[in-house]
Write an enzyme that holds these catalytic residues in place. Structure first.
Site, PDB file in Angstrom:
ATOM      1  N   LEU A   1       0.704  -0.874  -0.052  1.00  0.00           N
ATOM      2  CA  LEU A   1       0.309   0.270   0.299  1.00  0.00           C
ATOM      3  C   LEU A   1       1.385   1.185   0.273  1.00  0.00           C
ATOM      4  CD1 LEU A   1      -3.394  -0.975   2.000  1.00  0.00           C
ATOM      5  CD2 LEU A   1      -2.909   0.070   0.153  1.00  0.00           C
ATOM      6  N   CYS A   2       1.589   1.092   0.615  1.00  0.00           N
ATOM      7  CA  CYS A   2       2.876   2.003   0.847  1.00  0.00           C
ATOM      8  C   CYS A   2       3.140   2.709  -0.469  1.00  0.00           C
ATOM      9  CB  CYS A   2       3.304   1.822   1.828  1.00  0.00           C
ATOM     10  SG  CYS A   2       5.078   1.042   1.127  1.00  0.00           S
ATOM     11  N   THR A   3       3.823   1.952  -1.471  1.00  0.00           N
ATOM     12  CA  THR A   3       4.143   2.088  -2.290  1.00  0.00           C
ATOM     13  C   THR A   3       2.861   2.895  -3.783  1.00  0.00           C
ATOM     14  OG1 THR A   3       5.353   0.139  -2.287  1.00  0.00           O
ATOM     15  CG2 THR A   3       4.955   0.793  -4.779  1.00  0.00           C
TER      16      THR A   3
ATOM     17  N   GLU B   1       2.219   6.325  -1.548  1.00  0.00           N
ATOM     18  CA  GLU B   1       3.463   7.077  -1.847  1.00  0.00           C
ATOM     19  C   GLU B   1       4.522   7.629  -3.591  1.00  0.00           C
ATOM     20  OE1 GLU B   1       3.467   9.229   0.783  1.00  0.00           O
ATOM     21  OE2 GLU B   1       2.202   8.274   1.589  1.00  0.00           O
TER      22      GLU B   1
END
EC number: 6.2.1.64
Lengths: 323, 403
Positions: free
Chosen positions: B164-166, B169
């Site tokens: 999810l961070c990829t 962000e």
């Protein structure tokens, strides 16, 4: 197909395969013309695959009447035998194939294939023949090679529960992709005559036994004036005798061609539906590769035997490079 | 040509396989008209799925002489199916796949039943096939002798899941932009409304948002086609690969049911991406397999309580499993979490495990817990085979009191 671009209908219908080989290849397919002879099991599977893929046109040649064999093993035959009366195998297959993909022009050509001149074959990009005699294979192959444009030539034969495909793309250039690199490749294919003339003793030891066995059967049927597949268990002693003679002439040890294999080919002259599907599937893919120019085509023989499930490619060509 | 005295069936090729002996047959093979007729009358084949492989399989099985075929499929026919699922026509779009497939097959070979009943679980040989583009496989699973499905689960390529961070962000690829729009932005803008991948308006919205995000990060390659592919996890598919793999599966089915030849041993891979490659590999069973493996053997006294057992797992050199939950057949004997279930099963901890398991001298349990590997904690599931010593020396606590 009208115009250069794929229509909206084509894009929707062919979506899943365009994701495999791209829109460019699909366009090329839709402009291609295929000729097919011998509407038996393997060929009908092949026809299904290329019609679903969306070739431009498909011409069928087979004037034989429907037989009981066709009704049991050919899934393109309509179930109602009354519908069949009066129509040839090619006509019945054409009617079924049209249903699979109305965008492909499927037609029938009547007459003896060997009597058609070179200009007839000029109309096609690909010619596929099945269950033909040795003489016919050579003849049709030569006619294809006489044209100034390339006509790709394939033979396919299934007997018992195994089969063979032969490919002749003449001089074939294509882009070979390896990881990020693309290199231009050129392959030189021998004609059928040239391929089978390669001395057996010069072939690698591990060459598929099916190659040799098929050649023995081919020669036997020709020598006895038989139609392809017109052979039975009573012929086995004569076939074994011929095998011995050929092996001696070719300086090949007889054990290279197991008698049990020859017995299978002599008694199992009819095709087996699942084997037809496998070989028809592979043949379909090879023809799609040749038309689209995408993918490494097989060179030049393919063998499949359901007894062990193995598929083997053999390159049977003259080892000495031509100057 | 010599005619067989046995009444010849419509399928002469099948006669050749089933009416005469051979060198490569299975030990149980008994050639003859009885076998051929039994195959047709008694063998029941379930085909799971009436899609790319299913249509081909139904055709191949029907032509191979099987008369009792049942097919299941939850889906309805779409236009994009028609390039390979040849039992369907343009006018069938929207209809249930299983119904249309069964009807078409029956029209062609007129002795079949069409049914959509789900089937109970039984132990039977399984033939499995799969395709994607130019690649495919076919294999045979015979419970007890070949590796089971679980043994070879490592053969499946890992599912593509982006952190999810990829997505939130640091996107780098077109697929990241698409999944951002699909999984994150959609909920932000349409809170409450479920995303429907079959609604072209929804798909167009995701595509537009993905394009915006891609522009923001200077990423190329977002197309409508790719958007559909990523969101719907579309598997590219063509007819010829399906034809090959389905036929290989049919051949194996015929061999398994009739014994007329040795079966594939045991995994066939087909790869037509570069050239043509077909290979048969003989995989072996995974001795640690959670499903078909024997399980780690533990000998226990019949007096051992469930709590003591759970403590033992922590010390056992092969397991080193802490905070274990224990499951026997369909019952959770003890669950560490969630709290509600922990409270419900807590009373089992003081009871002898032997009793909780129905006083059988030997049985399988599954345990989940955490193990430590290279300093990292990971949860794991293990299969254990428990053998109870001195089963005859049990003193039933109730009986010990009275006479």
């Amino acid at each position: 197909m009208v115009g250069e671009e794929l229509t909206e209908q084509e894009t929707a219908l062919y979506d899943r395969q365009i994701r495999v080989w791209g829109a460019d290849a699909q366009r090329r397919l839709s402009k291609s013309h295929i000729l097919v002879y011998g509407m038996k099991g393997t060929i009908t599977e092949f026809c299904k695959n290329i019609v679903l893929a969306g070739v431009g046109s498909l011409t069928l040649v087979d004037d034989r009447a429907v037989t009981e064999e066709a009704l049991s093993a050919n899934f393109l035959m309509p179930p109602d035998e009354n519908v069949c009366s009066g129509k040839t195998l090619a006509e019945l297959c054409r009617d079924s194939l049209n249903e699979f993909n109305p965008m492909v022009r499927v037609s029938v050509e009547k007459g003896d294939l060997t009597s058609f001149g070179v200009e007839f074959f000029d109309k096609f990009d690909v010619v596929v023949i099945s269950f033909c005699s040795l003489a016919t294979k050579k003849l049709i192959n030569e006619r294809c090679r006489k044209l100034s444009k390339r006509v790709s030539f394939y033979t396919v034969d299934c007997r018992d529960c195994c089969g063979e495909i032969f490919v002749d793309l003449q001089k074939y250039n294509y882009a070979m992709k390896r990881l990020d690199e693309t290199t231009e490749c050129e392959l030189q294919y021998p004609s059928f005559q040239e391929a089978i003339s390669v001395p057996w003793r010069s072939l690698p030891r591990k060459v598929s036994k099916l190659y040799f066995a098929m050649r023995v059967i081919e020669r036997f049927e020709e020598a006895e004036g038989r139609k392809p597949g017109e052979i039975c268990i009573e012929d086995l002693p004569a076939v074994l005798k011929l095998k011995k003679e050929i092996c001696e002439a070719q300086s090949l040890n007889e054990s290279h061609i197991p008698n049990a294999l020859l017995e299978r080919l002599v008694t199992g002259t009819r095709e087996f539906p699942p084997v037809c599907a496998i070989i028809g599937g592979i043949l379909g893919q090879e023809v799609i590769k040749a038309i689209s120019g995408k993918g490494d085509p097989l060179k030049n023989f393919f063998f499949f035997d359901s007894v062990d499930g193995k598929g083997i490619i053999e390159d049977i060509s003259d080892p000495t490079p031509k100057g | 040509m010599a005619e067989s005295t046995v009444h010849q069936s419509r399928s002469r090729d099948l006669d050749k396989l089933l009416l005469r002996p051979g060198n490569l047959v299975a030990p149980t093979f008994e050639p003859g008209a009885q076998l051929r007729d039994d195959l047709q009358e008694y063998a029941r084949i379930l085909v799971v799925g009436a899609g790319g492989l299913g249509c081909e399989l139904l055709k191949d099985l029907a032509l191979s002489g099987f008369k009792n075929l049942e097919v299941i499929d939850m889906d309805r026919i779409e236009v994009t199916n028609l390039n390979r699922q040849f039992l369907f026509r343009l006018e069938d779009v929207g209809k249930p796949k299983a119904e249309v497939a069964a009807r078409r097959v029956m029209e062609r070979v007129s002795e079949y039943d069409s049914d959509d009943k789900p089937i109970e679980e039984t132990v039977k040989p399984m033939v499995d096939g799969g395709t994607e583009g130019f690649k495919g496989h076919a294999r045979v699973i015979i419970p007890g002798s070949t590796p089971c499905f679980e043994c070879t689960i490592w053969l499946f390529p890992p599912q593509v899941k982006f952190p999810l961070c990829t997505l939130a962000e640091t996107p780098r690829t077109a697929a990241h932009c698409i999944e951002y729009a699909h999984l994150i932005k959609w909920d932000e803008v349409h809170s409450g409304k479920t995303f429907d991948p079959d609604d072209p308006e929804h798909m167009k919205w995701v595509y537009t948002e993905a394009v915006k995000r891609a522009e923001l990060f200077g990423i190329q390659g977002v197309t409508y086609s790719l958007t559909q592919g990523v969101v719907k996890n579309i598997i590219p598919a063509i007819a010829s690969t399906n034809a090959i793999v389905s036929a290989a599966c049919t051949l194996e089915t015929l061999k398994l049911v009739s014994g007329c030849s040795k079966t594939l041993s045991n995994y066939l891979t087909y790869n037509g991406v570069e050239g043509l490659h077909i290979k048969v590999t003989e995989f072996v069973k995974d001795k640690d397999c959670l499903v078909c493996g024997p399980g780690v053997l533990l000998e226990l006294d019949t007096s051992v309580t469930l709590q003591k057992f759970i403590d033992m797992l922590e010390e056992h050199p092969k397991l080193l499993l802490s905070k274990a939950s224990v499951r026997h057949q369909a019952t959770n004997l003890y669950m560490q979490a969630p709290q509600v279930l922990e409270e419900m099963t807590r009373s089992n901890l003081n009871l002898p495990l032997f009793e909780l398991m129905g006083k059988v001298p030997r049985d399988i349990v599954h345990v989940t817990g955490t193990t430590s590997r290279d300093g990292k904690k990971a949860s794991c599931l293990r299969k254990l085979c428990l053998v109870f010593k001195g089963a005859d020396a049990v003193t039933d606590q109730d009986m010990a009191v009275g006479a």
